[in-house]
Design a protein around this motif. Structure first.
Motif, short mmCIF file in Angstrom:
data_model
loop_
_atom_site.label_atom_id
_atom_site.label_comp_id
_atom_site.label_asym_id
_atom_site.label_seq_id
_atom_site.Cartn_x
_atom_site.Cartn_y
_atom_site.Cartn_z
N LYS A 380 -7.81 -9.23 4.16
CA LYS A 380 -7.31 -8.87 2.82
C LYS A 380 -7.65 -7.42 2.54
O LYS A 380 -8.72 -6.94 2.93
N VAL A 381 -6.75 -6.73 1.87
CA VAL A 381 -6.99 -5.33 1.55
C VAL A 381 -7.15 -5.16 0.05
O VAL A 381 -6.34 -5.66 -0.73
N VAL A 382 -8.22 -4.49 -0.35
CA VAL A 382 -8.43 -4.19 -1.77
C VAL A 382 -8.10 -2.72 -2.00
O VAL A 382 -8.68 -1.84 -1.36
N ASP A 383 -7.17 -2.46 -2.89
CA ASP A 383 -6.81 -1.08 -3.21
C ASP A 383 -7.81 -0.53 -4.23
O ASP A 383 -7.80 -0.94 -5.39
N ARG A 384 -8.66 0.35 -3.80
CA ARG A 384 -9.73 0.83 -4.67
C ARG A 384 -9.20 1.61 -5.87
O ARG A 384 -9.87 1.73 -6.89
N ARG A 385 -8.01 2.18 -5.71
CA ARG A 385 -7.47 2.97 -6.82
C ARG A 385 -7.19 2.09 -8.02
O ARG A 385 -7.18 2.54 -9.15
N ALA A 386 -6.98 0.78 -7.76
CA ALA A 386 -6.67 -0.13 -8.86
C ALA A 386 -7.93 -0.73 -9.47
O ALA A 386 -7.87 -1.43 -10.47
N GLU A 387 -9.09 -0.46 -8.84
CA GLU A 387 -10.34 -1.04 -9.33
C GLU A 387 -10.84 -0.27 -10.56
O GLU A 387 -10.87 0.96 -10.56
N GLN A 388 -11.24 -1.00 -11.58
CA GLN A 388 -11.76 -0.34 -12.78
C GLN A 388 -13.21 0.09 -12.58
O GLN A 388 -13.60 1.19 -12.90
N SER A 389 -13.99 -0.82 -12.00
CA SER A 389 -15.44 -0.60 -11.94
C SER A 389 -15.81 0.52 -10.96
O SER A 389 -15.07 0.81 -10.02
N LYS A 390 -16.93 1.14 -11.21
CA LYS A 390 -17.39 2.21 -10.34
C LYS A 390 -18.24 1.70 -9.19
O LYS A 390 -18.66 2.46 -8.33
N ALA A 391 -18.51 0.40 -9.19
CA ALA A 391 -19.38 -0.17 -8.16
C ALA A 391 -18.74 -0.02 -6.79
O ALA A 391 -17.53 0.17 -6.67
#
Ligand code: ADP
Ligand code: ZN
Length: 721
Positions: A380-391
């Motif tokens: 699975k790929v998570v697009d970090r640009r869409a992530e709100q959190s800074k974690a």
């Protein structure tokens, strides 16, 4: 008439050999490969006989004596090839393939008394002492002199004199500790494994040189193919190269279990004595398999049958200083000169090897399925640009980790950057703290409270004030393994977490310890740099997380996509190797990048096709060949000037369009250990043209600058930084 003159390669930085007169007492003893002591200038050095020129010359110096054991004909041919191919002095190339210290460590011998066959009639002896000795011999056949303390030397002499026994000498060879007898029965092979083994063993039986590329997905059982192929060797030796011996205790263990004490493990932790003993066991034919990193490719088997390069795509096979050889390519030539078979194995072959295979130079053996048809893990790929959190870990990754901990399964977390954060940056002026000796940023290591340079030994406590503007707002930027460890601990408080990087784990024992804990299920989450992606086989790992897949993508290196594809595919390959299926989560800001798209579907061929097109467009390796010329100097001006002088000479000789010069330019890391570095990259389909240009450029710089500038030539460079 025995030859009068020998041509000798001497271990000095000169591109020529030297003639010496052969003294009478050696005239029938010398062969090509003989090691001899010769006068050289005011010194005496050990050189190697490489030939016997016909014409006699006057006023030659004379060979002093033999020095150690001769280099075998196949290794001598290999050294000659390396010298020629890598543009390195022959005498130094020969030194490269001799293990350090072996000649200096004398063989240890002990005296034994051995019973002779025949009639053992006591009437030929006199007295109870002599009879007691004969009884001891009849009982034990061979008795070391060390055990004969009870007998006077006159007694021993009498027994020998009567023809009952002889004195003999034998060499003492220490067995390295930890050797156990073979204890493992081979499993029956899966059909694809069996086909691969059959092809390799037929080729070995044919006694001809051939190279195979064993392309098997992660978990397809490549090691089992190696083990079966070696078992078919019938007395000939096998070399098994691994990228780093400390990182592969499991693999070494599997070889130990299968071959017991007939293996030699060559690693950097051996003492000179142990290394010398191992090399002699190999040279004397008492060992069937030698396992080791790079330099094990020179293991001196008297009859070599097979050379295996495991994880052949790994960069650590390239020697980065002195003779810049690539152990994978040397392995192919080693096999060739010994009429042996070479097997290059990988789930993610280097572009070079796959290119050679497609061109028909290597034969491809594919294993498309995992053992027992276990599925490859879902990615699975998570697009970090869409992530709100800074974690650093997305909610998907955190949830998946918590699930594993609850189910008592294991997770691996890959972060390809060590330290607490990447750099310390000034919030006022934006200055990033740099190493004074190297043009790289310093990395903050929180646990030790130090800023460290990863290119030299420099380190310092973080300053209070910015050295540029005096501001007080220095703060960490980016994230390293240490910071992720804190974050993971916070979201999975009950998890037992281990961290593996070159800061937390030093030395072979420490790795074995840590990997052992994972193996025994004493670690829930193993977090670390690329080291955690290397070949390990942990059946309970069902989750692999790649925290930042973009780390290597933007390096100024034409192989950055290839390296990223390999790292991610290999990391993913650690998941789902047991009964439970695996899952992989990749976090990236470039979800559309072809290296990630293809690693998501485990599609090596798809990646290769796209990557080779890019290499063709730009004429990069493996489409054309590359040589890197690097000049280094403590003075920036000299480095720059010598680089342009080398470039001028090359441009004058350049003809036609097929050869290209890139540069001169400062190396991407322009200063290391106080030396300024410039590089030139030469590309051509013709090896001869490249060689000629590189030799010219090198001699121009050497003639003009002498020792003020160091110039090095790297054929098929891997490190372009
Ligand atoms: P690779 O090196 O291709 O990633 P390994 O050689 O480590 O794969 O094999 C993966 C696992 O499968 C290992 O635990 C190995 O012992 C096991 N294995 C390999 N071949 C067989 C086989 N024919 N039958 C059963 N188990 C096998
Ligand atoms: Zn430094």
């Amino acid at each position: 008439m025995p030859p009068a003159i020998a041509d000798i390669a001497v271990p000095v930085n000169l591109f020529r050999t030297f003639h010496y007169r052969i003294p009478a007492h050696l005239d029938t003893h010398l062969v090509p490969g003989s090691r001899v002591l010769v006068p050289f200038g005011s010194r005496r050095v050990t050189g190697t006989v490489v030939g016997f020129p016909g014409a006699a010359e006057r006023d030659l110096k004379e060979i002093i004596d033999l020095a150690g054991e001769a280099v075998s004909p196949d290794l001598l041919r290999l050294a000659v090839w390396m010298a020629e191919y890598y543009l390195h002095p022959l005498g130094l190339s020969i030194e490269t393939l001799l293990p350090k210290g072996v000649e200096e460590v004398p063989r240890r011998r002990r005296k034994l008394l051995r019973l002779l066959d025949g009639d053992h009639d006591l009437s030929r002896l006199r007295g109870p002492k002599q009879e007691a000795l004969l009884h001891l011999l009849l009982d034990r056949q061979v008795v070391p002199y060390d055990d004969l303390g009870d007998f006077a030397s006159s007694t021993i002499k009498a027994v020998v004199g009567a023809g009952f026994a002889v004195s003999v000498e034998e060499e003492i060879v220490e067995q390295p500790i930890g050797i156990s007898p073979a204890s493992d029965a081979p499993p029956s092979l899966m059909p694809e494994q069996a086909r691969a083994v059959q092809a390799i063993t037929e080729s070995i039986a044919g006694g001809r040189f051939e190279t195979f590329l064993l392309h098997g997905v992660t978990g397809s059982g490549k090691t089992e193919v190696y083990l079966h192929a070696i078992a078919s060797l019938a007395g000939r030796g096998a070399i098994v190269l691994v990228p780093e011996i400390a990182l592969t205790p499991q693999l070494v263990d599997r070889f130990r279990k299968r071959f017991g004490d007939r293996i030699a493990v060559l690693h950097s932790g051996l003492t000179d004595r142990e290394r010398a003993d191992e090399y002699r066991r190999i040279r004397d034919g008492r060992v069937q398999v030698a396992i080791g990193a790079r330099s094990a490719v020179f293991a001196p088997f008297p009859s070599l049958g097979l050379v295996i390069v495991d994880e052949e795509h790994e960069n650590s096979y390239k020697q980065d200083e002195g003779l810049h050889y690539h152990a994978r390519d040397v392995a192919v030539m080693r096999a060739k000169f010994s009429a042996a078979v070479c097997v290059l194995g990988s789930a993610t072959p280097s572009l070079e090897s796959f290119f050679n295979a497609r061109a028909g130079k290597y034969r491809i053996l594919s294993i498309a399925n995992r053992v027992d048809h276990r599925p490859l893990p879902e990615v699975k790929v998570v697009d970090r640009r869409a992530e709100q959190s800074k974690a650093d870990c997305s909610s998907l990754l955190v949830g998946a980790m918590q699930e594993r901990v609850a189910r008592r399964e294991q997770a691996l977390l890959l972060l390809n950057r060590r330290g607490f954060s990447t750099v310390l940056i000034c919030g006022d002026c934006g200055k990033v703290l740099q190493c004074p000796g190297c043009s790289v940023s310093l990395t903050f290591h929180k646990r030790e409270g130090l800023l460290k340079c990863h290119y030299c030994d420099f380190h310092m406590p973080p300053p209070e004030k910015c050295p540029a503007c005096g501001g007080l707002s220095l703060k960490p930027l980016g994230s390293g393994t240490q910071r992720i460890e804190e974050e993971v601990a916070a979201c999975a408080p009950s998890a037992r977490i281990s961290r593996m990087d070159s800061d937390s784990v030093r030395g072979r024992k420490a790795y074995e310890e840590l990997l052992g804990r994972v193996d025994r299920g004493e670690t829930d989450i193993l977090l670390g740099t690329q080291m955690i992606a290397k070949g390990h086989d942990f059946p309970s790992v069902t989750l692999v997380g790649v925290v930042d897949a973009d780390v290597g993508l933007n390096l100024p290196d034409f192989r950055s996509a290839e390296k990223t594809f390999q790292l991610i595919t290999q990391a993913a390959g650690r998941a789902g190797r047991g009964d439970a299926a695996g899952e992989v989560i990749i976090q990236t800001s470039n979800p559309g990048h072809y290296a990630l798209v293809h690693s998501r579907t485990h599609d090596y061929a798809g990646f290769y096709d796209e990557e080779i097109e890019y290499r063709m467009e730009l004429g990069y390796p493996p489409v054309r060949r590359m040589i890197k010329i690097e000049v280094k100097s403590g003075q920036e001006r000299l480095a720059r000037e010598s680089a342009s002088r080398a470039a001028d000479r090359i441009r004058r000789l350049l003809k036609g369009k097929e050869t290209t010069l890139l540069g001169p330019a400062p190396s991407p890391i322009a200063k290391v250990r106080g030396k300024y570095r410039y590089q030139l990259l030469l590309l051509s389909p013709k090896r001869e043209v490249l060689r000629m240009l590189a030799v010219e450029a090198r001699s121009v710089v050497e003639q003009a600058y002498g020792r003020k500038v160091q110039v090095s030539v790297d054929v098929d460079p891997v490190n372009l930084m």
